[in-house]
Design a protein around this motif. Structure first.
Motif, short mmCIF file in Angstrom:
data_model
loop_
_atom_site.label_atom_id
_atom_site.label_comp_id
_atom_site.label_asym_id
_atom_site.label_seq_id
_atom_site.Cartn_x
_atom_site.Cartn_y
_atom_site.Cartn_z
N SER A 1 -2.62 40.12 21.54
CA SER A 1 -1.92 41.01 20.62
C SER A 1 -1.77 40.37 19.24
CB SER A 1 -0.55 41.39 21.18
OG SER A 1 0.34 40.29 21.16
N TYR B 1 -7.91 40.18 25.39
CA TYR B 1 -7.30 41.22 26.24
C TYR B 1 -8.04 41.30 27.58
CZ TYR B 1 -3.84 43.40 23.17
OH TYR B 1 -2.73 43.66 22.41
N SER C 1 2.39 48.99 24.62
CA SER C 1 1.58 48.33 23.61
C SER C 1 0.82 49.33 22.75
CB SER C 1 0.60 47.36 24.28
OG SER C 1 1.29 46.34 24.98
N LYS D 1 3.26 50.71 20.33
CA LYS D 1 3.58 49.74 19.27
C LYS D 1 2.34 49.35 18.45
CE LYS D 1 7.96 49.35 20.20
NZ LYS D 1 9.00 49.75 19.22
N ALA E 1 -0.17 47.69 19.31
CA ALA E 1 -0.65 46.34 19.62
C ALA E 1 -1.95 46.40 20.42
CB ALA E 1 0.40 45.56 20.41
N LEU E 2 -2.27 47.57 20.96
CA LEU E 2 -3.43 47.74 21.83
C LEU E 2 -4.10 49.07 21.49
CD1 LEU E 2 -4.91 46.66 24.47
CD2 LEU E 2 -3.33 48.13 25.74
N GLN F 1 5.84 41.75 16.40
CA GLN F 1 5.11 42.42 17.48
C GLN F 1 5.05 41.58 18.75
OE1 GLN F 1 0.68 43.36 17.43
NE2 GLN F 1 1.56 45.36 16.91
N GLN F 2 4.77 40.27 18.62
CA GLN F 2 4.68 39.43 19.81
C GLN F 2 6.03 39.32 20.52
OE1 GLN F 2 2.66 38.30 16.90
NE2 GLN F 2 1.35 39.64 18.10
N ILE G 1 6.51 42.50 22.45
CA ILE G 1 5.61 42.56 23.61
C ILE G 1 6.10 41.63 24.71
CG2 ILE G 1 3.28 42.02 24.43
CD1 ILE G 1 3.42 44.60 22.86
#
Length: 570
Positions: free
Chosen positions: A202, A210, A242, A245, A247-248, A368-369, A372
């Motif tokens: 991420s 991933y 994710s 957000k 992130a993915l 973000q991390q 997550i």
């Protein structure tokens, strides 16, 4: 009461007072603030933590716990014969999932890791336990790295990372788990590797990482049966979160799903054979065979009139396990007086859990991390609780729950640090470390007595000596006093020929959930009615001290003492 019991009361009260005071200063707007560790100080502290983690997991590894538990022996023997003969103890060539006791009980990952270890270094108790010990040390490292990523945007990043690593390094559950070889005991490492890779992906926006994380999560499925519920539930939730957000991406999700399914495919085929009626695949290269019995009755709460009562009982057991202690827990997994994560940490852990749930629905204030990592541990916790509601309580079945709880302790501790300042940070840390010192002392001095019935000290050496005396010609009679599945220790300690075993074994009940051998070869796991009869003059006996006092005319035998178990022969 013992000294640790008084300490638990005092430490719990101190943590509750700290939490209440932190809440007061938080809502009154009178935060004290804290003095933060420098990066250099954090690196030094972490180096010390890693040294402590290594010592606690490697010191006297073959002697504490003393003896060998039957599942350890099962995993070790399975790995030995796969390494040297290419078959498991049912005679199948390289099974994708060794069925061991008949219904499983020895997940494939640890078995095959030991196949590699035995091929390189040979057999032995220390070598058998070395993989969980090394995985335990590496788990502390990965947890530290994950916390540094998760708290990257926070001013207390260094404190959080060091505190979390230190707690994991000294916590009773993880130290005990790392020092013996049960299949579930490497699951925390597999989980943390998967989580760390997901966080790293991420951060770097990397499809490749991933996919590596997805492969790692799929490998978790080979680690322990509990993963079949917790991992998929966690992945569905974290994937949705994710994507929300950003992130993915959908493309990354599809690639990760494909990777997961490719790695999981052999185990999925095994499950299809066992639960959907797909025909077995038995070859000289690899085997997909069936269990001889289902394990649902042994592990799961039965549906019926008592289902909801069972679920509530499981929930109560879970709450006790993660808080003040649960006397019903299997003694192989904890030491009385210390609970799983110390009996005094739950007020701070509960505070952190509330903060974590609140963060789940807040804006991305931690980066973000951070969001997550928090979500990942929330979802693992939720999956573990769901699992706990439908299985019979056991610490090893909840093995994925406790690292998230340590994370919540860190969240709660940092809330206290931020609102009460340096003095509270020092006091909270000292209380935790004193608990670790007390646990370390009691573990290395008392655990062998505490877990006497689990690891059966002396029996393995006794049955090995009996086979040295008897060879394959004289009958060996073994006691069952104080033992669980002694045939398994006889196989492991003697590196017994698997072809001879499979051709001669007589199980007490071939269809039982756990098949226990009553005899194989010239081993009989039951003492004869008249051990002093002349017809047994050529036989060798492995007996307990209780047996000697009640059944044997010792003057007729040569005796060799192995501490609780004895070898007798004429």
């Amino acid at each position: 009461m013992r000294l640790i019991d008084y300490y638990n009361y005092i430490a719990t009260a101190a943590y509750i007072l700290m939490g209440v005071a932190a809440l007061y200063f938080y809502y009154s707007g009178k935060k004290k603030g804290s003095v933060h560790l420098s990066d250099k100080a954090a690196r030094i502290c972490f180096a010390v933590v890693m040294v402590v983690a290594a010592i606690l997991r490697l010191y006297k590894l073959g002697a504490v716990p003393y003896g060998l538990q039957q599942d350890e022996a099962s995993i070790g023997y399975e790995a030995y014969i796969l390494s040297n003969f290419g078959i498991d103890r049912d005679g199948y060539h390289f099974p994708i999932y060794p069925i061991t006791w008949g219904c499983g009980g020895g997940s494939p990952l640890l078995v095959y890791l030991n196949v590699i270890s035995i091929s390189l270094f040979g057999t032995g108790i220390v070598k058998l336990r070395l993989i969980p010990a090394i995985c335990g040390i590496l788990t502390v490292f990965l947890f530290y790295k994950a916390l540094r990523l998760g708290f990257e945007k926070k001013s207390y990043r260094n404190e959080a990372s060091v505190l979390g690593a230190a707690f994991l390094a000294i916590c009773p559950w993880h130290v005990i788990l790392s020092r013996w070889s049960l299949d579930s005991n490497i699951m925390p490492f597999n989980l943390m590797l998967s989580v760390y890779l997901f966080l790293l992906a991420s951060k770097k926006k990397s499809s490749v990482i991933y996919c590596l994380s997805a492969a790692s999560f799929a490998i978790c499925m080979y680690s322990y049966g509990a993963a079949t519920i917790v991992v998929p539930a966690t992945l569905v939730m974290i994937a949705a979160y994710s994507i929300k957000k950003k992130a993915l991406t959908i493309t990354q999700l599809i690639l990760a799903i494909v990777t997961f399914m490719v790695v999981f495919a052999p185990l999925l085929l095994f499950y299809a054979i066992n639960y959907l009626g797909v025909p077995e695949i038995i070859t000289d290269v690899v085997t997909f065979n069936r269990f001889t019995a289902a394990r649902t009755g042994e592990a799961f709460v039965s549906f019926g009139d008592g289902f909801f009562k069972g679920v509530l009982g499981n929930l109560k057991s879970l709450i006790l396990t993660v808080s003040v202690d649960n006397s019903e827990n299997t003694i192989a997994h904890y030491l009385k007086g210390y609970a799983t994560l110390f009996a005094f940490t739950f007020p701070v852990t509960f505070t952190g859990l509330v903060i974590g749930v609140k963060k789940l629905f807040s804006k991305d204030e931690d980066g973000q991390q951070g969001m997550i990592l928090n979500a990942m541990f929330i979802f693992v916790t939720l999956g573990s609780v769901i699992l706990d509601l439908v299985i019979l309580p056991d610490i090893n079945r909840l093995v994925m729950l406790f690292i998230p709880l340590i994370y919540f302790f860190v969240l709660g501790a940092e809330f206290i640090f931020e609102n009460l300042g340096r003095a509270a940070a020092v006091a909270l840390t000292i209380i935790l470390l004193l608990g670790g010192v007390s646990f370390t002392r009691d573990y290395f001095t008392q655990y062998n007595r505490w877990a006497l019935s689990i690891f059966m000290p002396g029996y393995g050496d006794a049955i090995k000596r009996a086979y040295e005396i008897a060879g394959d010609d004289r009958t060996i009679y073994s006691t069952y006093d104080g033992l669980s599945a002694p045939f398994m220790l006889a196989l492991y300690y003697n590196n017994y020929d698997p072809y001879r075993f499979t051709s001669t074994v007589q199980y007490m009940d071939e269809t039982a959930e756990f098949r226990i051998a009553g005899s194989f070869g010239n081993f009989i796991f039951k003492l004869p009615q008249d051990v002093n009869s002349p017809e047994h003059d050529g036989d060798v006996f492995v007996v307990s001290s209780n047996d000697m006092n009640s059944s044997f005319d010792i003057s007729m035998f040569t005796e060799e003492d192995f501490g609780g178990y004895h070898v007798l022969y004429k």
